[in-house]
Design a protein around this motif. Structure first.
Motif: not given
Length: 287
Positions: A73-78, A9-10
């Motif tokens: 995808s890059l933001i969620q990877a960590p 959502i963010c």
């Protein structure tokens, strides 16, 4: 699962920005392919650099970022990596064999590790559970992950690819990825903690819903989904015009065609009349 919902959502504003960037890149694909064909026979480094400069200049002129589709995808990877590390470390922290994780002390680690969904503890994996029921639950979760990923990729490849790009080598490569990534999920799903599988499954369900939204509101120009959107927009505009007492798009085009034909006939009559006058003047001059 709630963590996925909060994060996605963010990230919704970024999703819409990504869709617009993807659309711009899709619109530029024919021009990029023309540049690539222009340098196809040149293999020297200078020609390759010139090709890259032309492609980058084209993307900059149209504000198209080829990496825009990778941001989510890059933001969620960590986050996914942190969740994986935390769930893997819970058993050792609960047993007192490892240092506490930040604010998660031994008691809290034990409480989290002992929590379960459908009879499977969130820190357990396919290789650590012993009951057949737990194996079935984890297997179903992995199967749903693969199904959602395959369905999402199949829709994007077959419904959101411009028809003129379906004969390209890139399209054949994309079709292979629809089978490769679910296979990777099957292999990795047996080693991941059940909590990570739940995160991944919920994320895939969200991605599948976003894919349906993309096909409906942000389709690629020239694709099957794009043609369907054009038809819906056409019908919606005709309904709006009918409610306002205005002519439909077809009637407007027909009226414009009649007006254009009328203007053309009048122009032809004027030219014919002028030509007749000129011939008459020539004949009078000869006399």
């Amino acid at each position: 699962m709630c963590l996925v919902l909060i994060i996605r959502i963010c990230l919704l504003p970024l999703f819409f920005s990504q869709m617009r960037a993807t659309q711009r890149m899709q619109v530029l694909q024919p021009q990029i392919q023309r540049i690539q064909r222009k340098y196809a026979a040149r293999k020297d480094p200078r020609s390759k650099e010139a090709m890259q400069r032309e492609i980058m200049a084209l993307q900059q002129r149209h504000n198209a970022n080829p990496l825009g589709s990778c941001l989510l995808s890059l933001i969620q990877a960590p986050i996914l990596c942190s969740l994986f590390y935390t769930l893997q470390s819970l058993p050792a922290s609960a047993a007192g064999n490892a240092e506490p994780l930040s604010g998660i002390d031994r008691v809290m680690a034990g409480d989290i590790e002992s929590s379960s969904i459908f009879g499977v503890r969130i820190a357990d994996s396919f290789g650590t559970v012993v009951s057949p029921q737990s194996h079935v639950v984890i297997g179903v979760a992995v199967a749903l992950m693969c199904l959602m990923l395959f369905a999402m990729q199949w829709l994007l490849i077959h419904r959101n690819t411009p028809k003129d790009a379906m004969d390209s080598p890139q399209f054949r490569t994309q079709k292979l990825t629809a089978f490769v990534f679910p296979a990777i999920y099957v292999v990795s799903g047996g080693t991941l903690p059940f909590g990570v599988l739940l995160y991944w499954l919920t994320n895939n369900l969200w991605n599948f819903g976003q894919t349906l939204c993309q096909l409906r509101w942000f389709p690629a120009p020239g694709s099957e989904a794009g043609e369907r959107k054009a038809e819906r927009d056409h019908e919606r505009e005709n309904r709006r015009r009918a409610a306002s007492g205005l002519p439909s798009l077809e009637e407007e085009r027909a009226a414009a065609a009649r007006e254009e034909a009328h203007v053309r006939r009048e122009r032809e009559k004027s030219v014919a009349s002028r030509n007749r006058r000129q011939r008459k003047n020539v004949q009078l001059a000869k006399r």
